[in-house]
Scaffold this motif. Structure first.
Motif, mmCIF file in Angstrom:
data_model
loop_
_atom_site.group_PDB
_atom_site.id
_atom_site.type_symbol
_atom_site.label_atom_id
_atom_site.label_comp_id
_atom_site.label_asym_id
_atom_site.label_seq_id
_atom_site.Cartn_x
_atom_site.Cartn_y
_atom_site.Cartn_z
ATOM 1 N N VAL A 52 0.840 -1.195 0.000
ATOM 2 C CA VAL A 52 0.000 0.000 0.000
ATOM 3 C C VAL A 52 0.875 1.246 0.000
ATOM 4 O O VAL A 52 1.906 1.296 0.655
ATOM 5 C CB VAL A 52 -0.969 0.009 1.215
ATOM 6 C CG1 VAL A 52 -0.223 0.015 2.528
ATOM 7 C CG2 VAL A 52 -1.950 1.173 1.135
ATOM 8 N N THR A 82 -2.179 -1.132 -3.901
ATOM 9 C CA THR A 82 -3.266 -0.255 -3.476
ATOM 10 C C THR A 82 -2.678 1.119 -3.162
ATOM 11 O O THR A 82 -1.610 1.220 -2.567
ATOM 12 C CB THR A 82 -3.962 -0.818 -2.218
ATOM 13 O OG1 THR A 82 -4.423 -2.143 -2.496
ATOM 14 C CG2 THR A 82 -5.140 0.051 -1.794
ATOM 15 N N SER A 95 -7.136 0.142 -6.262
ATOM 16 C CA SER A 95 -6.346 -1.070 -6.061
ATOM 17 C C SER A 95 -6.411 -1.973 -7.274
ATOM 18 O O SER A 95 -7.416 -2.016 -7.983
ATOM 19 C CB SER A 95 -6.881 -1.822 -4.840
ATOM 20 O OG SER A 95 -6.149 -3.010 -4.620
ATOM 21 N N LEU A 103 -13.282 -1.960 -1.156
ATOM 22 C CA LEU A 103 -12.596 -0.684 -0.911
ATOM 23 C C LEU A 103 -13.568 0.380 -0.415
ATOM 24 O O LEU A 103 -13.226 1.183 0.457
ATOM 25 C CB LEU A 103 -11.894 -0.197 -2.179
ATOM 26 C CG LEU A 103 -10.686 -1.009 -2.622
ATOM 27 C CD1 LEU A 103 -10.151 -0.474 -3.942
ATOM 28 C CD2 LEU A 103 -9.596 -1.021 -1.566
#
Length: 176
Positions: A52, A82, A95, A103
């Motif tokens: 992420v 993401t 993502s 999400l």
């Protein structure tokens, strides 16, 4: 559309360093934020969430949907699975590995708090623990298609049988 005052290349370069990009004003207001978010990134990558990138802008663009465009550009230009872009009044998450439905569940918790760290933690927990993510949509789609094909076959067979019966009855009435 990417706002003129947002430099995607600069944000991407910041993300490549440590998965975090924070605007200078936000950094000045929250000096501990970088370290706290690094722990969130570690928890995400150490768990089932995946990689992420976290971006915190100093101001919200005039058109808040631009945040999604920023996130998408950063997703396209980095190796993260993401990207989370947070601004004071809104945010966006995109993502390559998590569904939009999952999400959006997590994004509501991300935006529900002014605590950037708690919001990011909530997003990651929501996405990781979501029962929606556990649904095997490919299997659901295949099973739905099979049910639809069987239903069409039954209807077609029924129609064929009715036509045949009508022909038989029609023939019988003519012979009588």
């Amino acid at each position: 559309m990417i706002p003129e005052d947002v430099n995607i290349a600069e944000l991407a370069a910041d993300l490549k360093k440590d998965a975090i990009a924070i605007g200078p004003q936000t950094t000045a207001n929250y000096p501990q934020l970088q370290q706290d978010l690094a722990q969130v990134v570690d928890r995400a990558e150490g768990g089932d969430f995946g990689s992420v990138g976290l971006v915190y802008l100093d101001h919200t663009p005039a058109v808040t949907s631009d945040l999604r465009d920023i996130a998408q550009e950063l997703l396209n230009s980095t190796d993260y699975e993401t990207i989370v872009v947070r601004a004071p009044a809104s945010g966006a998450v995109v993502s390559d590995v998590h569904s939009r439905a999952v999400l959006e569940i997590g994004q509501s918790d991300l935006l529900a708090t002014n605590d950037f760290v708690a919001g990011a933690d909530a997003l990651i927990s929501d996405v990781t623990l979501s029962s929606v993510a556990a649904i095997d949509w490919a299997t659901v789609t295949i099973m739905g298609a099979i049910v639809l094909i069987v239903a069409i076959a039954i209807i077609a067979a029924g129609q064929w049988g009715l036509r045949r019966k009508a022909k038989f009855l029609n023939r019988s009435s003519i012979e009588a």
